[in-house]
Structures are given as C-alpha cells and as structure tokens.
Write a protein that holds these residues in place. Structure first.
Motif, PDB file in Angstrom:
ATOM      1  N   GLN A 229     -42.437 -50.546 -30.710  1.00  0.00           N
ATOM      2  CA  GLN A 229     -41.468 -50.532 -31.166  1.00  0.00           C
ATOM      3  C   GLN A 229     -40.614 -49.230 -30.777  1.00  0.00           C
ATOM      4  OE1 GLN A 229     -42.053 -50.449 -35.558  1.00  0.00           O
ATOM      5  NE2 GLN A 229     -43.169 -52.421 -35.795  1.00  0.00           N
ATOM      6  N   ALA A 230     -41.183 -48.099 -30.471  1.00  0.00           N
ATOM      7  CA  ALA A 230     -40.681 -47.081 -30.236  1.00  0.00           C
ATOM      8  C   ALA A 230     -40.192 -47.238 -28.837  1.00  0.00           C
ATOM      9  CB  ALA A 230     -41.420 -45.580 -30.216  1.00  0.00           C
ATOM     10  N   ARG A 231     -40.935 -47.632 -27.865  1.00  0.00           N
ATOM     11  CA  ARG A 231     -40.393 -47.954 -26.636  1.00  0.00           C
ATOM     12  C   ARG A 231     -39.164 -48.871 -26.460  1.00  0.00           C
ATOM     13  NH1 ARG A 231     -46.155 -47.740 -25.384  1.00  0.00           N
ATOM     14  NH2 ARG A 231     -46.303 -50.143 -25.608  1.00  0.00           N
ATOM     15  N   GLU A 232     -39.313 -50.098 -27.356  1.00  0.00           N
ATOM     16  CA  GLU A 232     -38.354 -50.993 -27.309  1.00  0.00           C
ATOM     17  C   GLU A 232     -36.979 -50.433 -27.960  1.00  0.00           C
ATOM     18  OE1 GLU A 232     -35.763 -54.252 -27.097  1.00  0.00           O
ATOM     19  OE2 GLU A 232     -37.946 -53.739 -26.067  1.00  0.00           O
ATOM     20  N   ALA A 234     -35.941 -47.267 -27.819  1.00  0.00           N
ATOM     21  CA  ALA A 234     -35.523 -46.241 -26.708  1.00  0.00           C
ATOM     22  C   ALA A 234     -34.614 -47.407 -25.840  1.00  0.00           C
ATOM     23  CB  ALA A 234     -36.483 -45.590 -26.016  1.00  0.00           C
ATOM     24  N   ARG A 235     -35.321 -48.437 -25.170  1.00  0.00           N
ATOM     25  CA  ARG A 235     -34.790 -49.240 -24.258  1.00  0.00           C
ATOM     26  C   ARG A 235     -33.590 -49.805 -24.646  1.00  0.00           C
ATOM     27  NH1 ARG A 235     -40.433 -50.895 -23.003  1.00  0.00           N
ATOM     28  NH2 ARG A 235     -40.393 -52.543 -24.742  1.00  0.00           N
ATOM     29  N   ARG A 236     -33.334 -50.131 -26.124  1.00  0.00           N
ATOM     30  CA  ARG A 236     -32.229 -50.841 -26.670  1.00  0.00           C
ATOM     31  C   ARG A 236     -30.984 -49.645 -26.638  1.00  0.00           C
ATOM     32  NH1 ARG A 236     -30.768 -52.891 -32.578  1.00  0.00           N
ATOM     33  NH2 ARG A 236     -28.547 -53.686 -32.046  1.00  0.00           N
ATOM     34  N   VAL A 237     -31.497 -48.511 -27.077  1.00  0.00           N
ATOM     35  CA  VAL A 237     -30.480 -47.321 -26.853  1.00  0.00           C
ATOM     36  C   VAL A 237     -29.889 -47.087 -25.726  1.00  0.00           C
ATOM     37  CG1 VAL A 237     -30.038 -44.674 -27.644  1.00  0.00           C
ATOM     38  CG2 VAL A 237     -31.433 -46.424 -28.940  1.00  0.00           C
ATOM     39  N   ALA A 238     -30.826 -47.246 -24.508  1.00  0.00           N
ATOM     40  CA  ALA A 238     -30.207 -46.986 -23.233  1.00  0.00           C
ATOM     41  C   ALA A 238     -29.319 -47.953 -22.595  1.00  0.00           C
ATOM     42  CB  ALA A 238     -31.566 -46.849 -22.206  1.00  0.00           C
ATOM     43  N   THR A 239     -29.828 -49.096 -23.145  1.00  0.00           N
ATOM     44  CA  THR A 239     -28.995 -50.472 -22.940  1.00  0.00           C
ATOM     45  C   THR A 239     -27.604 -50.464 -23.399  1.00  0.00           C
ATOM     46  OG1 THR A 239     -30.917 -51.878 -22.223  1.00  0.00           O
ATOM     47  CG2 THR A 239     -28.984 -52.774 -22.575  1.00  0.00           C
ATOM     48  N   GLU A 240     -27.469 -50.332 -24.761  1.00  0.00           N
ATOM     49  CA  GLU A 240     -26.580 -50.322 -25.386  1.00  0.00           C
ATOM     50  C   GLU A 240     -25.362 -49.225 -24.929  1.00  0.00           C
ATOM     51  OE1 GLU A 240     -25.576 -52.645 -27.594  1.00  0.00           O
ATOM     52  OE2 GLU A 240     -27.292 -53.545 -28.504  1.00  0.00           O
ATOM     53  N   LEU A 241     -25.958 -48.105 -25.070  1.00  0.00           N
ATOM     54  CA  LEU A 241     -24.918 -46.803 -24.649  1.00  0.00           C
ATOM     55  C   LEU A 241     -24.827 -46.717 -23.024  1.00  0.00           C
ATOM     56  CD1 LEU A 241     -26.408 -43.720 -26.816  1.00  0.00           C
ATOM     57  CD2 LEU A 241     -24.978 -45.820 -27.312  1.00  0.00           C
ATOM     58  N   GLY A 242     -25.524 -47.515 -22.301  1.00  0.00           N
ATOM     59  CA  GLY A 242     -25.199 -47.461 -20.784  1.00  0.00           C
ATOM     60  C   GLY A 242     -25.657 -46.140 -19.965  1.00  0.00           C
ATOM     61  N   VAL A 243     -26.872 -45.675 -20.509  1.00  0.00           N
ATOM     62  CA  VAL A 243     -27.207 -44.426 -19.991  1.00  0.00           C
ATOM     63  C   VAL A 243     -27.855 -44.721 -18.633  1.00  0.00           C
ATOM     64  CG1 VAL A 243     -29.038 -42.785 -20.441  1.00  0.00           C
ATOM     65  CG2 VAL A 243     -28.122 -43.600 -22.324  1.00  0.00           C
ATOM     66  N   THR A 244     -27.468 -43.895 -17.830  1.00  0.00           N
ATOM     67  CA  THR A 244     -28.029 -43.920 -16.414  1.00  0.00           C
ATOM     68  C   THR A 244     -28.685 -42.262 -16.335  1.00  0.00           C
ATOM     69  OG1 THR A 244     -26.324 -45.099 -15.327  1.00  0.00           O
ATOM     70  CG2 THR A 244     -27.676 -43.637 -13.789  1.00  0.00           C
ATOM     71  N   GLY A 245     -30.223 -42.577 -15.907  1.00  0.00           N
ATOM     72  CA  GLY A 245     -30.912 -41.408 -15.778  1.00  0.00           C
ATOM     73  C   GLY A 245     -32.170 -41.399 -16.966  1.00  0.00           C
ATOM     74  N   LEU A 246     -32.440 -40.180 -17.179  1.00  0.00           N
ATOM     75  CA  LEU A 246     -33.415 -39.842 -18.417  1.00  0.00           C
ATOM     76  C   LEU A 246     -32.645 -40.016 -19.717  1.00  0.00           C
ATOM     77  CD1 LEU A 246     -36.588 -39.723 -18.413  1.00  0.00           C
ATOM     78  CD2 LEU A 246     -35.536 -39.483 -16.245  1.00  0.00           C
ATOM     79  N   LEU A 247     -33.232 -40.638 -20.500  1.00  0.00           N
ATOM     80  CA  LEU A 247     -32.935 -40.698 -22.186  1.00  0.00           C
ATOM     81  C   LEU A 247     -34.119 -40.345 -22.861  1.00  0.00           C
ATOM     82  CD1 LEU A 247     -31.304 -41.239 -24.636  1.00  0.00           C
ATOM     83  CD2 LEU A 247     -31.880 -43.531 -24.458  1.00  0.00           C
TER      84      LEU A 247
END
Length: 384
Positions: A229-232, A234-247
């Motif tokens: 759940q924690a990994r998912e 973080a993946r959703r935040v990265a995808t929704e915010l368009g993060v490139t690099g480390l989050l």
C-alpha cells in the motif's frame, strides 16, 4: 555535453551533502556534476571540480550556472518556481519540473492537492489568525507553509495565542491534527520522463527533536500488504504530480492505516542507506531518472540495513579524526559518510551504515558508531 567525456553534464542546485553524495554516484557513471553552491566551503563544493558559487534565488546566477548543462536538478527545494519557469522558457531542462516541485515547496498546496486526489492526509486547515486556530482546535501542529526542514517551521501548539509572533512576522501557516501514530515510515520511488518507476523497500524512520536520527530498512514487522500500500501510494503521487527523479513520501503508520506527512523531490535522508544497502543507490537512481536512463535495481543487499545520522556533539573533547579512527577499529564493518561540514551541536555532519541479519544487533552497532563519532563515547548510543 562534456566535450572531454562525450557524456551529459548534470547541474545540481545546492552544495550540501546530497550534492556531495550525488557527485560520488556521478563518478561511476562517468557524468560531470556541476554544483551551484552558496559557499566554496559547502560539502559538495570542497570535492567537486565544477563549482559555481551563487544564490539559488538569483536568476542571473542560475542562468549562468545552467548554461551548457544537459539537465538541471536540486539538492533542496528552495529555488523559486518563477525562476525555474523562466529558465525552462529559455531552453533549460528542469527535473523535477517546477509544477511538480511546488508540492514539495508549499505544504498548503500539497495538502490541498493530495486531499483532492483522495489520498490520506491529516485533518488540516490554513491559519491566518489566532481565532482561526481556535476554531481549528488545539492542541495541534502548526507549520509554516514554505521553507521548513529538519523540524524547522514545525511547532507543537497548545494554546492559539502561541502563534502570535509567527503571524506578526508574516508567516503563512497551516494547522494539522496531532496524528496518533504507531511509527513513521518512508516510501522512496524514482520516476523517469519516459514513465518508468522504481520503488525501494519501505523503511522506518526514527525522529528526535524533529530530526531523523535513524533509518531501518526494511521497516521491521511491516506486513507485505501495508508495504505494498505504501509503495502504491508513492507511485501514485509520483504519477499524479509528474515527478521526475527521486520522490520521498514520509508517512505516518496509524491504527487506521497510512497518512501522508511530507514530500521531498530529491535524494532524501530516508534513502541514505541505499548506498551500501541496495543494488542501486538513491543518488545514482536520481541521476539515471533525470537523464532518462533506464532505472536500476532496488533490491536490498542484506536482510537488514540501518543508517544512523551523526550529529555534532558538544564542543571540546577529541578531534573528529581521532574518533573516526577509534570507531573504525571498533567496528570495521560500519561504513562512514562524513559531509565535510563544520561541527555544531545537533547539526547533521554525516551518517553511518551497518548491514547484517538481526535488526537489534545492527541497530545497536549503528547507534554505537554514530555516538562514537558524535562525542567520543560509544556507550552513549545505548541510550537511543
């Protein structure tokens, strides 16, 4: 592109320990890391050969620094978004983009956006007066919306009048409930422009006085269901915010599940363990991500890895070099990373990483090593 190596030049704004350790990772990849430091004495500035001294709030300094860089990235989140948008309009590749970075810079914007996505966040509200805080309810946590880190800008408030000085100084504030938590966790994920994601094991972070003192990887006793759940999340935040690099997504584990605490879009203290403890360190992963290289494996290299931060101790006593030699003789398996900083009480001056099979044994060794470097007293680590 560096004409000598025919490999990209990465520009990192900020000359602290994150840039210093990114420089180490860049060496093995053959990259040229250019550093914009506030001072020639900054931790990264004293080891890098391509250092520009200037302010991250000066558009001319940023413009001159970014010239001939293939990509611009950060060791902190304090570069104003309007300056980054200006650089991008002039052709500079900025990763993460200012639109994503905003949510690591502005806690109010982050809470509004994550809440709008239906992600778990504490009960919160913007606060512009003592009366507004009274309506929200105390006790609570009050945070400055921008500029805080390592416990700075975070206040535990028991009476609304306690924020009067902050309001008089013009601080933009938010209030959050005091979450009843079991412990703090962190989820680290890397995202590339091409959409590739790579997640690290979920870790437990131990905080004292607002400063992370210890990271345990993987988080002991965490069920695989909650870890996923924690990994998912973080993946959703990265995808929704368009993060490139480390989050890095800092999390509270509560009786009711996970709650998002903070975001960071750069290498993060919760990922320092990866230098020895993962197949690909967070610093190499960040470089791969911002360059849109294929991301590296994130599997751990040992059953347990513990990272203990080394804080500056009280003045006096033996020299740091003497402490280092004694500590290394006591535990040759401990790995030391010192940041080249002037020692001040409570300041992060380095970290120690220990790998092994048993959580308590590894934690004890890491604490002992960190305490030895802090004040020359290895037994002080047993108090932690």
């Amino acid at each position: 592109m560096d004409s000598r190596t025919q490999l990209p030049v990465v520009g990192m704004v900020g000359g602290g320990q994150l840039a210093r350790m990114t420089h180490q990772a860049a060496i093995s990849l053959g990259q040229s890391l250019r550093v914009l430091a506030a001072s020639a004495d900054d931790g990264a500035a004293i080891v890098s050969t391509d250092v520009h001294v200037g302010s991250h709030t000066d558009v001319e300094a940023l413009r001159g620094f970014a010239k001939e860089c293939d990509v611009l990235t950060f060791d902190h989140e304090h570069v104003p978004g309007d300056l980054l948008r200006t650089l991008r309009s002039e052709g500079v590749v900025v990763r993460p983009a200012p639109e994503a970075l905003r949510y690591a810079q502005d806690k109010q914007a982050m809470r509004e956006h994550l809440g709008g996505l239906g992600l778990p966040v504490p009960r919160w509200a913007p606060i512009d007066s003592v009366a507004a805080l009274a309506d929200f309810g105390v006790p609570c946590v009050v945070k400055t919306a921008t500029g805080g880190y390592d416990g700075k800008g975070v206040f535990y408030v028991d009476a609304p009048e306690q924020i009067t000085e902050l309001l008089d100084a013009g601080a933009v504030l938010i209030a959050e409930e005091r979450v009843r938590l079991r412990r703090e966790l962190a989820a680290l994920v890397a995202g590339s422009p091409g959409g590739e994601l790579a997640s690290y094991p979920i870790v437990e972070t131990v905080q004292r006085d607002g400063i992370c003192t210890e990271v345990i990887a993987p988080a002991p006793g965490l069920s695989e269901v909650l870890a996923e759940q924690a990994r998912e999340l973080a993946r959703r935040v990265a995808t929704e915010l368009g993060v490139t690099g480390l989050l890095a997504v800092e999390l509270f584990e509560t009786d009711d599940g996970l709650v998002v605490n903070e975001l960071a879009m750069r290498p993060h203290n919760s990922g320092h363990w990866t230098i020895e403890g993962a197949r690909t360190s967070q610093f190499e992963q960040h470089l791969r991500a911002v360059l849109d290289y294929p991301l590296g494996e994130t599997a751990p290299t040992a059953p347990v890895t513990v990272m203990a931060n080394v804080l500056g101790g009280a003045p006096g006593g033996s020299r740091l070099d003497e402490r280092l030699q004694s500590m290394l003789a006591d535990d040759p398996g401990a790995r030391v990373h010192l940041y080249g900083k002037q020692v001040r009480p409570g300041r992060k001056i380095g970290h120690v990483t220990v790998l092994g099979d048993d959580v308590e044994t590894v934690r004890r060794r890491a604490r002992r090593a960190a305490a030895w470097l802090r004040d020359g007293d290895p037994e002080a680590g047993e108090e932690a």
